[in-house]
Design a protein around this motif. Structure first.
Motif, PDB file in Angstrom:
ATOM      1  N   TYR A   1      39.823  42.432  30.587  1.00  0.00           N
ATOM      2  CA  TYR A   1      38.529  42.166  31.218  1.00  0.00           C
ATOM      3  C   TYR A   1      37.425  42.899  30.472  1.00  0.00           C
ATOM      4  O   TYR A   1      37.657  43.936  29.833  1.00  0.00           O
ATOM      5  CB  TYR A   1      38.538  42.643  32.673  1.00  0.00           C
ATOM      6  CG  TYR A   1      39.487  41.893  33.586  1.00  0.00           C
ATOM      7  CD1 TYR A   1      39.135  40.661  34.110  1.00  0.00           C
ATOM      8  CD2 TYR A   1      40.729  42.430  33.912  1.00  0.00           C
ATOM      9  CE1 TYR A   1      40.004  39.976  34.959  1.00  0.00           C
ATOM     10  CE2 TYR A   1      41.605  41.761  34.760  1.00  0.00           C
ATOM     11  CZ  TYR A   1      41.235  40.533  35.278  1.00  0.00           C
ATOM     12  OH  TYR A   1      42.098  39.859  36.105  1.00  0.00           O
TER      13      TYR A   1
ATOM     14  N   GLU B   1      32.737  42.398  33.949  1.00  0.00           N
ATOM     15  CA  GLU B   1      33.627  41.795  34.945  1.00  0.00           C
ATOM     16  C   GLU B   1      34.188  42.856  35.891  1.00  0.00           C
ATOM     17  O   GLU B   1      34.314  42.626  37.105  1.00  0.00           O
ATOM     18  CB  GLU B   1      34.769  41.060  34.244  1.00  0.00           C
ATOM     19  CG  GLU B   1      34.329  39.791  33.528  1.00  0.00           C
ATOM     20  CD  GLU B   1      35.454  39.185  32.704  1.00  0.00           C
ATOM     21  OE1 GLU B   1      35.657  37.962  32.814  1.00  0.00           O
ATOM     22  OE2 GLU B   1      36.136  39.932  31.965  1.00  0.00           O
TER      23      GLU B   1
ATOM     24  N   LYS C   1      37.898  43.066  43.911  1.00  0.00           N
ATOM     25  CA  LYS C   1      38.387  41.757  44.337  1.00  0.00           C
ATOM     26  C   LYS C   1      38.302  40.789  43.175  1.00  0.00           C
ATOM     27  O   LYS C   1      37.271  40.688  42.511  1.00  0.00           O
ATOM     28  CB  LYS C   1      37.575  41.248  45.522  1.00  0.00           C
ATOM     29  CG  LYS C   1      38.216  40.095  46.261  1.00  0.00           C
ATOM     30  CD  LYS C   1      37.490  39.819  47.561  1.00  0.00           C
ATOM     31  CE  LYS C   1      38.223  38.755  48.377  1.00  0.00           C
ATOM     32  NZ  LYS C   1      37.560  38.492  49.673  1.00  0.00           N
ATOM     33  N   LEU C   2      39.417  40.069  42.918  1.00  0.00           N
ATOM     34  CA  LEU C   2      39.430  39.075  41.855  1.00  0.00           C
ATOM     35  C   LEU C   2      38.701  37.816  42.311  1.00  0.00           C
ATOM     36  O   LEU C   2      38.569  37.549  43.513  1.00  0.00           O
ATOM     37  CB  LEU C   2      40.875  38.726  41.479  1.00  0.00           C
ATOM     38  CG  LEU C   2      41.750  39.872  40.927  1.00  0.00           C
ATOM     39  CD1 LEU C   2      43.158  39.368  40.686  1.00  0.00           C
ATOM     40  CD2 LEU C   2      41.153  40.457  39.666  1.00  0.00           C
ATOM     41  N   ARG C   3      38.242  37.014  41.367  1.00  0.00           N
ATOM     42  CA  ARG C   3      37.560  35.763  41.705  1.00  0.00           C
ATOM     43  C   ARG C   3      38.485  34.814  42.457  1.00  0.00           C
ATOM     44  O   ARG C   3      38.051  34.004  43.262  1.00  0.00           O
ATOM     45  CB  ARG C   3      37.058  35.091  40.419  1.00  0.00           C
ATOM     46  CG  ARG C   3      35.671  35.559  40.013  1.00  0.00           C
ATOM     47  CD  ARG C   3      35.141  34.763  38.849  1.00  0.00           C
ATOM     48  NE  ARG C   3      35.719  35.202  37.587  1.00  0.00           N
ATOM     49  CZ  ARG C   3      35.441  34.639  36.425  1.00  0.00           C
ATOM     50  NH1 ARG C   3      34.629  33.607  36.362  1.00  0.00           N
ATOM     51  NH2 ARG C   3      35.985  35.091  35.310  1.00  0.00           N
ATOM     52  N   SER C   4      39.800  34.964  42.191  1.00  0.00           N
ATOM     53  CA  SER C   4      40.766  34.103  42.874  1.00  0.00           C
ATOM     54  C   SER C   4      41.053  34.557  44.299  1.00  0.00           C
ATOM     55  O   SER C   4      41.755  33.866  45.035  1.00  0.00           O
ATOM     56  CB  SER C   4      42.076  34.071  42.083  1.00  0.00           C
ATOM     57  OG  SER C   4      42.566  35.384  41.887  1.00  0.00           O
ATOM     58  N   GLY C   5      40.561  35.737  44.695  1.00  0.00           N
ATOM     59  CA  GLY C   5      40.685  36.174  46.072  1.00  0.00           C
ATOM     60  C   GLY C   5      41.405  37.476  46.330  1.00  0.00           C
ATOM     61  O   GLY C   5      40.969  38.267  47.169  1.00  0.00           O
ATOM     62  N   PRO C   6      42.558  37.749  45.664  1.00  0.00           N
ATOM     63  CA  PRO C   6      43.320  38.972  46.003  1.00  0.00           C
ATOM     64  C   PRO C   6      42.535  40.259  45.721  1.00  0.00           C
ATOM     65  O   PRO C   6      41.733  40.328  44.785  1.00  0.00           O
ATOM     66  CB  PRO C   6      44.547  38.875  45.093  1.00  0.00           C
ATOM     67  CG  PRO C   6      44.629  37.461  44.680  1.00  0.00           C
ATOM     68  CD  PRO C   6      43.224  36.946  44.650  1.00  0.00           C
TER      69      PRO C   6
ATOM     70  N   ASP D   1      47.563  45.738  41.393  1.00  0.00           N
ATOM     71  CA  ASP D   1      47.650  45.176  42.734  1.00  0.00           C
ATOM     72  C   ASP D   1      47.157  46.214  43.735  1.00  0.00           C
ATOM     73  O   ASP D   1      47.462  47.415  43.608  1.00  0.00           O
ATOM     74  CB  ASP D   1      49.109  44.819  43.071  1.00  0.00           C
ATOM     75  CG  ASP D   1      49.503  43.469  42.511  1.00  0.00           C
ATOM     76  OD1 ASP D   1      48.610  42.628  42.314  1.00  0.00           O
ATOM     77  OD2 ASP D   1      50.708  43.252  42.252  1.00  0.00           O
TER      78      ASP D   1
END
Length: 723
Positions: free
Chosen positions: A387, A391, A415-420, A472
């Protein structure tokens, strides 16, 4: 001739008689002394010669004021009211080294037998050689008046002293000899205003100066922190007193005299045989030549001109040397208009060059670090995503939600753009090795593995000095807060505790045997065990990890690494065994003990000293087959699992690496019936010794990066409470 003039003859006889009588009076102390007697010996002192003598030597040998005795083949000197062992006699600088007979080698509980302070000797401003054969000072040129020893003061205090670095705790050695209270020592001189904490002086003895410039005896001496064992060792080395007074009396008849250090010869001060020049040199006096006066004038003038250039004045402190006015004028001009500007320009240029080199070195070091990291990333195909710093900043919403902070840097929630959700560790700019090795360790280690019980590295960031690791997110945080935190939180059930211990064991076993390379973590502790939303444990933080081929059972280490309290003994004591994956097994054992106990292994509130280190206590409970008390309602199966965890932990923390099981064996023992597990030998007491020997806090992590004045206030002395 006497017959021719009987009156003149009578006068001559009277004059001769008076002269002889005067000569005999002045020489009363030395008239019968033979200075050429052969040397005597006693024990280790083999060259006892004038002015010293042994008690049984012929009466004409040596000076009776410097009489020594030979007792049990040990040379002894009676000094004031006590006797001392003679360690050595220095005939070069006129000192004798003495040791209090109460101090015994190898026995730190031994204490001084004699009470000795500087005030027991005549002061340097008022003394006569005839009365005092020994002194605690010397006149030396060019050093000046030199004190030869200072003190160790033994204090008996009613209460413990926790906040004064000058007070050195001696209870561990000599408490058994005291009559209550606490025993402390102070290395260095003590003034009356420094006596505090409800303490009183129990004893004072002499000690050699402790490594600083003792020639400046008028300055305050600052305390230097020593342990009592170090102080006791220095007392064994003894202290020095001067015996210059006798030779000075022989040479000068009347004091004072001084010792010239350049030639180690005695000179009489009242003979006017030296003068102090402007620059502080000692030279022979007499009628100086014109050249000498001219040179002295120039030297004084240069100093005066240099000081004038900076708005200061200089006092002509020379004694006995005349100076040429012409020389002074020339020197003043040189000092003011040549020397001062020259030094000022050199100083400015030196500062410019210094800062230029400093900046250059800083840039090279950081450029090298960034190139190191880039080279590593280019040469490795890694699964994690790279990254940009922009970002990373967006993920953390401008670093608003900080989860924690430590020696490694800071951790933020993102938080990632995908949600998690993710945890982003921003590494400090100057943490770890200068070449970015901590960052490389973590990326290289986690970036190539994936296991249920090892935290997953999602990505990383390398941009200039900015370095970040994206993991994570573990919503239940670290295991540490469930063991030691006082805050309200969800308590873990004993079933969860057992499952967590198994999960951690499986994660470590995978690191040791489940990858192409053997990964040694070296920092297994509760803080580095993270719990996800289902309380599944995952091993994290690989900043200290090392990678080795699977077939390599022995690891080469340059320094200890890990956290005190969890580090294996072989990291400190090389004679125990070689460093290997068994170091992680030891750390897991300490962790397992804390998980099963749900508190730290060191119990400072224990009633029994054997309970202070919890593994001792739990071992005794198991051996004596007493039931271990477990808080809360638990099933029989859970009780067996907790007991099993304790037994396995004791196997893991065995002193020698060869006595510890592998992690695969640890998992097997945790899963089998408790009847099939034997109780191991009692664990070694080394952990507390490590903390003392290495002087490191129990919370500290290690890695490769890693006065003047006398005791005149003693107006009365109470009976020695230490004896």
């Amino acid at each position: 001739m006497c017959r021719a003039n009987s009156f003149l003859c009578f006068l001559q006889i009277m004059v001769v008689a008076m002269l002889l009588h005067h000569h005999q009076t002045c020489d009363a102390t030395n008239s019968n002394i033979n200075k050429t007697c052969p040397p005597s010996s006693c024990g280790k002192i083999s060259n006892i010669k004038y002015p010293f003598r042994l008690k049984n030597d012929p009466a004409t040998c040596g000076d009776p004021r410097y009489e020594l005795s030979c007792e049990k083949n040990i040379t002894m000197l009676k000094l004031l009211s006590g006797k001392y062992h003679v360690k050595s006699i220095n005939y070069n600088n006129y000192t004798i080294r003495l040791v209090d007979p109460g101090i015994k080698e190898g026995d730190c509980s031994s204490i001084p037998r004699n009470f000795l302070t500087s005030s027991n000797f005549t002061s340097s401003y008022n003394y006569t050689y005839y009365e005092d054969p020994y002194q605690n000072f010397q006149y030396r040129i060019p050093s000046g008046t030199l004190r030869l020893f200072q003190h160790v003061v033994y204090m008996n205090c009613s209460n413990p002293i926790l906040d004064d670095p000058a007070y050195v705790d001696a209870d561990s050695c000599i408490k058994s000899n005291s009559q209550g209270g606490h025993v402390y020592t102070i290395a260095g001189d003590l003034k009356v205003e420094n006596i505090k904490h409800d303490c009183h002086v129990a004893a004072v003895t002499a000690i050699s100066f402790l490594g600083y410039d003792y020639s400046s005896y008028k300055r305050d001496i600052f305390y230097q922190k020593f342990s009592y064992n170090e102080i006791h060792t220095m007392l064994l080395g003894g202290f020095e007193v001067a015996w210059m007074s006798g030779p000075c009396e022989d040479l000068c008849r009347e004091p004072p005299c001084y010792l010239r250090e350049t030639t180690w010869s005695l000179r009489c001060s009242d003979h006017g045989d030296y003068c102090i020049t402007t620059m502080g040199f000692h030279v022979d006096c007499g009628s100086p030549s014109k050249l000498r006066m001219f040179v002295e004038g120039i030297m004084y003038g240069i100093a005066r001109g240099f000081m004038q250039a900076f708005g200061a004045t200089i006092y002509n402190g020379s004694r006995g040397i005349s100076q040429s006015k012409l020389g002074i004028d020339i020197g003043t001009t040189i000092g003011k208009y040549v020397l001062a500007p020259y030094i000022l320009v050199r100083l400015m240029l030196g500062l410019v060059v210094f800062f230029a080199k400093l900046i250059h070195k800083y840039r090279i070091r950081h450029t090298s670090m960034y190139e190191n990291i880039e080279d590593f990333l280019q040469g490795n195909s890694l699964m994690p995503i790279r990254y940009s710093y922009t970002e990373i900043k967006k993920m953390t919403n401008g670093f608003k939600d900080k989860l924690g902070e430590g020696g490694y840097g800071k951790v933020y929630k993102g938080k990632l753009r995908s949600g998690p959700s993710v945890a982003i560790k921003m590494l400090g700019k100057h943490k770890g090795k200068g070449n970015g090795q901590d960052f490389i360790n973590e990326v290289a280690t986690i970036g190539r593995i994936h296991h249920t019980n090892v935290v997953r590295l999602i990505g990383f960031c390398v941009e200039g000095s900015k370095r970040a690791l994206v993991y994570d997110f573990m919503p239940n945080g670290s295991l540490d807060k469930y063991i030691s935190s006082r805050e309200d939180h969800i308590s873990l059930t004993y079933k969860q505790i057992y499952e967590i211990s198994l999960a951690v064991a499986r994660g470590i076993a995978y690191l040791h045997q489940g990858c192409d390379m053997q990964i040694l973590h070296f920092d297994i502790k509760p803080h580095n065990i993270l719990l996800d939303q289902d309380f599944i444990a995952k091993v994290s933080d690989f900043g200290l990890a090392k990678l080795y081929p699977i077939e390599n059972s022995i690891v080469t280490m340059t320094a200890a690494r890990g956290t005190i309290g969890y580090m294996a003994p072989e990291l400190f004591y090389k004679n125990i065994g070689k460093v290997s994956y068994k170091a992680d097994v030891y750390s897991f054992g300490m962790l397992l003990m804390e998980i099963a106990n749900r508190r730290r292994n060191l119990n400072s509130n224990a009633d029994d000293s054997s309970q202070i280190f919890f593994p001792y206590w739990i071992y005794n409970e198991l051996v004596e087959e007493r039931e271990i008390e477990i808080l809360g309602e638990v099933t029989d199966e859970e009780k067996k699992n907790v007991k099993k965890m304790f037994i396995v932990a004791l196997w893991c923390i065995q002193l020698k690496p060869n006595d510890r099981p592998s992690m695969d064996k640890v998992i097997e023992m945790l899963e089998v019936d408790i009847k099939d597990i034997k109780i191991p030998p009692k664990p070694s007491p080394y952990p507390t010794e490590i903390i003392q020997d290495n002087g490191v806090s129990s919370n500290e992590s290690l890695s490769d990066d890693d006065v003047t004045g006398s005791i005149s206030f003693l107006e009365e002395t109470m009976e020695h409470p230490l004896l």
